[in-house]
Design a protein around this motif. Structure first.
Motif, PDB file in Angstrom:
ATOM      1  N   TYR A 352     -14.353  19.898  11.660  1.00 30.28           N
ATOM      2  CA  TYR A 352     -14.997  19.096  10.628  1.00 30.28           C
ATOM      3  C   TYR A 352     -14.511  17.651  10.621  1.00 30.28           C
ATOM      4  O   TYR A 352     -15.076  16.814   9.923  1.00 30.28           O
ATOM      5  N   LEU A 353     -13.468  17.354  11.397  1.00 31.48           N
ATOM      6  CA  LEU A 353     -12.984  15.978  11.507  1.00 31.48           C
ATOM      7  C   LEU A 353     -13.853  15.137  12.427  1.00 31.48           C
ATOM      8  O   LEU A 353     -13.784  13.907  12.410  1.00 31.48           O
ATOM      9  N   PHE A 354     -14.662  15.775  13.250  1.00 25.67           N
ATOM     10  CA  PHE A 354     -15.477  15.034  14.219  1.00 25.67           C
ATOM     11  C   PHE A 354     -16.442  14.095  13.505  1.00 25.67           C
ATOM     12  O   PHE A 354     -17.183  14.512  12.616  1.00 25.67           O
ATOM     13  N   PRO A 355     -16.459  12.795  13.884  1.00 28.60           N
ATOM     14  CA  PRO A 355     -17.391  11.831  13.265  1.00 28.60           C
ATOM     15  C   PRO A 355     -18.816  12.071  13.748  1.00 28.60           C
ATOM     16  O   PRO A 355     -19.345  11.353  14.601  1.00 28.60           O
ATOM     17  N   ILE A 403     -22.391  19.639  11.977  1.00 26.38           N
ATOM     18  CA  ILE A 403     -22.627  18.432  12.785  1.00 26.38           C
ATOM     19  C   ILE A 403     -24.064  17.961  12.637  1.00 26.38           C
ATOM     20  O   ILE A 403     -24.332  16.758  12.498  1.00 26.38           O
ATOM     21  N   SER A 406     -24.635  16.439   9.071  1.00 25.80           N
ATOM     22  CA  SER A 406     -23.905  15.178   8.935  1.00 25.80           C
ATOM     23  C   SER A 406     -24.610  14.062   9.691  1.00 25.80           C
ATOM     24  O   SER A 406     -24.784  12.952   9.176  1.00 25.80           O
ATOM     25  N   ASN A 434     -21.417  16.067   3.997  1.00 19.26           N
ATOM     26  CA  ASN A 434     -20.415  16.922   4.639  1.00 19.26           C
ATOM     27  C   ASN A 434     -19.727  17.825   3.613  1.00 19.26           C
ATOM     28  O   ASN A 434     -19.516  19.020   3.850  1.00 19.26           O
ATOM     29  N   SER A 460     -11.294  16.736   5.435  1.00 17.26           N
ATOM     30  CA  SER A 460     -11.892  16.616   6.768  1.00 17.26           C
ATOM     31  C   SER A 460     -13.304  16.058   6.678  1.00 17.26           C
ATOM     32  O   SER A 460     -13.705  15.203   7.484  1.00 17.26           O
ATOM     33  N   SER A 464     -14.503  12.518   8.288  1.00 11.60           N
ATOM     34  CA  SER A 464     -15.611  12.504   9.248  1.00 11.60           C
ATOM     35  C   SER A 464     -16.650  11.448   8.882  1.00 11.60           C
ATOM     36  O   SER A 464     -17.093  10.670   9.738  1.00 11.60           O
ATOM     37  N   SER A 467     -15.029   7.782   9.090  1.00  9.34           N
ATOM     38  CA  SER A 467     -14.760   7.406  10.487  1.00  9.34           C
ATOM     39  C   SER A 467     -16.056   7.185  11.259  1.00  9.34           C
ATOM     40  O   SER A 467     -16.106   6.357  12.174  1.00  9.34           O
ATOM     41  N   SER A 468     -17.118   7.897  10.896  1.00  9.03           N
ATOM     42  CA  SER A 468     -18.416   7.669  11.547  1.00  9.03           C
ATOM     43  C   SER A 468     -18.891   6.237  11.307  1.00  9.03           C
ATOM     44  O   SER A 468     -19.353   5.554  12.226  1.00  9.03           O
TER      45      SER A 468
END
Length: 725
Positions: A352-355, A403, A406, A434, A460, A464, A467-468
């Protein structure tokens, strides 16, 4: 940066060649395959029969257990009992047979009595010629004649003798008792094994009757003779039941996630067989996951290739977009891979941290919204594969959904006015989506989570989204400058009045600045009316006359209460000064590293038009000159936006020169300018249609009428005028 841009240009030119374009997609496919290779690689366990499992092992997928299914089906078939049917008609048939025997005996007795009477009448004075034994024998013979051969053979002569010697009333009683007994026994099921028991039941019932000994023996023998098997095996009905039982057996499956062996449990033969069945012991089907991954990648790349193939734009821009898409795609995959490698920390929500919104927002801003959505779908599938650590199966559907949602949130929130603050807002919006998505997934799973777990998940989601936005803002200038992309965000930044060039125009040539703003209003509305890029036209208008800042006093809009310097110059010299503002503007724009689209607007807004005023002035002097000397060097307008800016520029200057502009006069002036440009061939190299030119003309007229509408004078102003008079 310029060297990097040159390299990208060289790579882009290579993409014009089919071989290198295929090679480019092949490289993307290899990147995807290598990134997801370990995630789809089947898990192999070093296990032996009759050893103790050192961990709990679950099935990686759903597999049908054919051996267990067959065993279960055999058990079901074994439980099916044979079907036997009762032949009820047999009872009536045997009752009728015994009844006919008794009736035949009565008939035989009656006939013998009748014959005896006749003989007595004929031989009154004679003694009987027959003995008793002969008489009985004749009666038996007569009785047998009335019966079938099978009956006479199966029954003893004693039966017939007893029946013949019995009186009629005794025979009637014996018949009723025998038939009743037979009927009582044969109404029940009599199998082949129970025939003798049934015969004994008849015998028992008749044994205690009041019949005389001889007749009782005859009734018993007849009763036993009548009882036969009336229950028979039905093969078709039995087979039908077996088929139904076989079909009712559901296939035995080892479900995905099902525990095959618990930690510390002995691996017996059955468990070992199941481990082998789900593919945890052998490498026989190890190629299948990789083949499935290859099919996925082929679908992804084919859809992307088709999208670019049908994209309605020039080849140069298409290849630029393709190369830029490949970079964003590779960076996104690299980020997912790096974050997926952190799954060793055993935190389920690391994915879930992935932007997730970054790539989609970049592609929407730089290329197109539809491609951004397609990109988001591909990323969601890739993420569900890469973040499959700690789950059963290959796809982590929760991560894929997260993903996708988001990325779509970031894409849909962005509008055409993509300010940097708008990107930050989109990131915050994606973060909120998110949060809701994670909560939905957690609640749907109905798991038990602590407050700390919820905190980790929600943090998280927030990281995400933010950071995106940060990464989008960070990558955007790099991509724009490297590829020379003029995005909406870049255009909005260039339209800022605090831009050094705009401040230069405002301070050094205020009349030109005002003229540029007026032209921008006209050009933007006209471009939007025909579906062209209105924002590009507006910003291009702001800078199209920046070259006039070299000699601002030589242009009439800047000559406020000043003498016109052209009155002291030769027409040829004046024409050169006026024409030079185009080249001067191009040089200034290049010096400030302005986008090529803005430079092209400044270079093409006059095309190769003729400076009619100075041309006619030169003609009046009678000097020897060529018409080309009084024409702008061009080139002519190459795009719709450039052509509209050129028309709006001429229209604004012409209308501004009118002392009393009226709607009819404005409309006539606009049409004349457009017709003059058409006749002069200034629109031959752009893709404006006559229908679009008509729309441009009407839009310009409507806008100008709104600007130059007549105003009502206030009473105070009228009094001041009268007083001054």
């Amino acid at each position: 940066m310029e060297k990097l841009q040159e390299r990208f240009v060289r790579v882009r030119k290579l993409l014009d060649i089919t071989f290198f374009r295929v090679l480019f997609f092949l490289a993307l496919g290899i990147i995807l395959f290598l990134a997801m290779f370990n995630s789809v690689k089947p898990e192999k366990l070093d296990l032996s029969l009759f050893t103790v499992a050192d961990m709990t092992i679950r099935s990686p997928g759903t597999v049908e257990d054919n051996q267990s299914t067959e065993k279960k089906r055999k058990e079901a078939l074994d439980q099916v009992q044979d079907v036997y049917i009762l032949k009820k008609e047999y009872t009536q048939n045997r009752v009728d047979l015994i009844t006919s025997i008794f009736d035949s005996a009565l008939e035989a007795n009656a006939e013998m009595k009748e014959e005896l009477k006749k003989e007595q009448l004929l031989n009154v004075d004679k003694l009987p010629s027959k003995t008793f034994e002969q008489d009985i024998s004749n009666k038996i013979t007569r009785l047998k004649a009335k019966l079938t051969d099978s009956v006479t053979k199966d029954l003893s002569d004693q039966v017939f003798s007893s029946l013949i010697q019995a009186k009629d009333d005794e025979l009637s009683i014996a018949k009723d008792l025998t038939v009743t007994s037979i009927n009582n026994v044969m109404t029940k099921r009599i199998s082949a094994e129970n025939v003798e028991n049934a015969k004994k039941k008849v015998e028992e019932e008749l044994k205690y009757t009041t019949l005389n000994k001889g007749l009782k023996s005859a009734a018993i023998e007849l009763g036993r003779y009548a009882v036969i098997q009336n229950e028979f095996y039905d093969s078709s009905a039995t087979e039908e039941l077996r088929q139904q039982a076989s079909k009712s057996v559901e296939p035995v499956k080892i479900l995905q996630g099902q525990i095959i062996v618990e930690e510390g449990e002995l691996i017996n033969r059955e468990i070992f067989r199941q481990l082998k069945l789900v593919g945890l012991l052998d490498n026989g089907n190890a190629f299948k996951p990789f083949l499935g991954l290859a099919f996925f990648i082929i679908i992804f790349l084919s859809s992307i290739y088709y999208y670019f193939y049908q994209m309605k734009t020039n080849v140069e821009k298409r290849q630029t977009y393709l190369l830029m898409f490949g970079i964003v795609f590779a960076v996104s995959i690299l980020l997912i891979k790096i974050i997926s490698m952190l799954q060793i920390v055993n935190f389920a929500g690391i994915g879930y941290l992935f932007p997730a919104a970054m790539g989609g927002m970049l592609i929407k801003i730089l290329i197109d919204e539809k491609l951004a959505i397609l990109f988001s779908i591909v990323m969601s599938v890739c993420g569900s594969i890469l973040f499959n650590e700690g789950i059963t199966g290959t796809l982590n559907y929760s991560e894929g959904i997260y993903i996708l949602f988001s990325a779509l949130a970031g894409i849909l929130f962005l509008s055409s006015q993509n300010h940097r603050s708008k990107i930050l807002q989109a990131g915050m919006f994606a973060a909120s989506v998110n949060l809701v998505t994670i909560l939905a997934l957690l609640f749907l799973s109905n798991g038990h989570y602590s407050g700390l777990d919820y905190g980790y998940y929600l943090l998280s989601a927030l990281v995400s989204g933010i950071s995106s936005a940060v990464l989008t803002i960070g990558f955007l200038p790099f991509l724009e400058s490297s590829f020379g992309i003029l995005s909406s965000l870049r255009l909005i930044e260039l339209s800022n009045p605090n831009h050094p060039l705009l401040r230069k125009i405002l301070t050094e040539a205020p009349g030109t600045y005002h003229h540029s703003v007026m032209v921008a209003n006209l050009a933007e509305s006209a471009c939007e009316a025909i579906g062209a890029n209105g924002l590009l036209a507006r910003v291009g208008c702001y800078y199209h006359d920046v070259g006039k800042t070299r000699r601002p006093n030589f242009f009439i809009e800047n000559q406020l209460n000043q003498n016109n310097p052209h009155d002291r110059l030769l027409p040829e010299k004046s024409a050169n000064i006026i024409i030079a503002h185009v080249a001067d503007g191009v040089n200034i724009l290049k010096k400030y590293h302005m986008p090529k689209e803005i430079i092209e607007i400044a270079e093409q807004h006059h095309g190769t038009t003729l400076l009619k005023y100075f041309f006619h002035k030169a003609q009046q002097r009678g000097a020897d000159f060529k018409e080309e000397e009084f024409r702008y060097p061009g080139p002519k307008a190459q795009t719709k936006e450039n052509a509209v800016v050129g028309i709006a520029d001429s229209v604004e200057a012409a209308v501004r020169s009118l002392t009393q502009p009226t709607p009819d006069l404005i409309e006539s002036l606009v049409k004349n300018i457009i017709e003059d440009r058409l006749e002069d061939g200034q629109l031959n190299e752009c893709d404006l249609t006559l229908k679009e030119l008509e729309i441009v003309s009407q839009t310009l007229c409507d806008t100008l009428k709104g600007i130059f509408h007549s105003r009502i004078e206030y009473p105070e102003i009228i009094k001041q005028k009268v007083g001054h008079a």
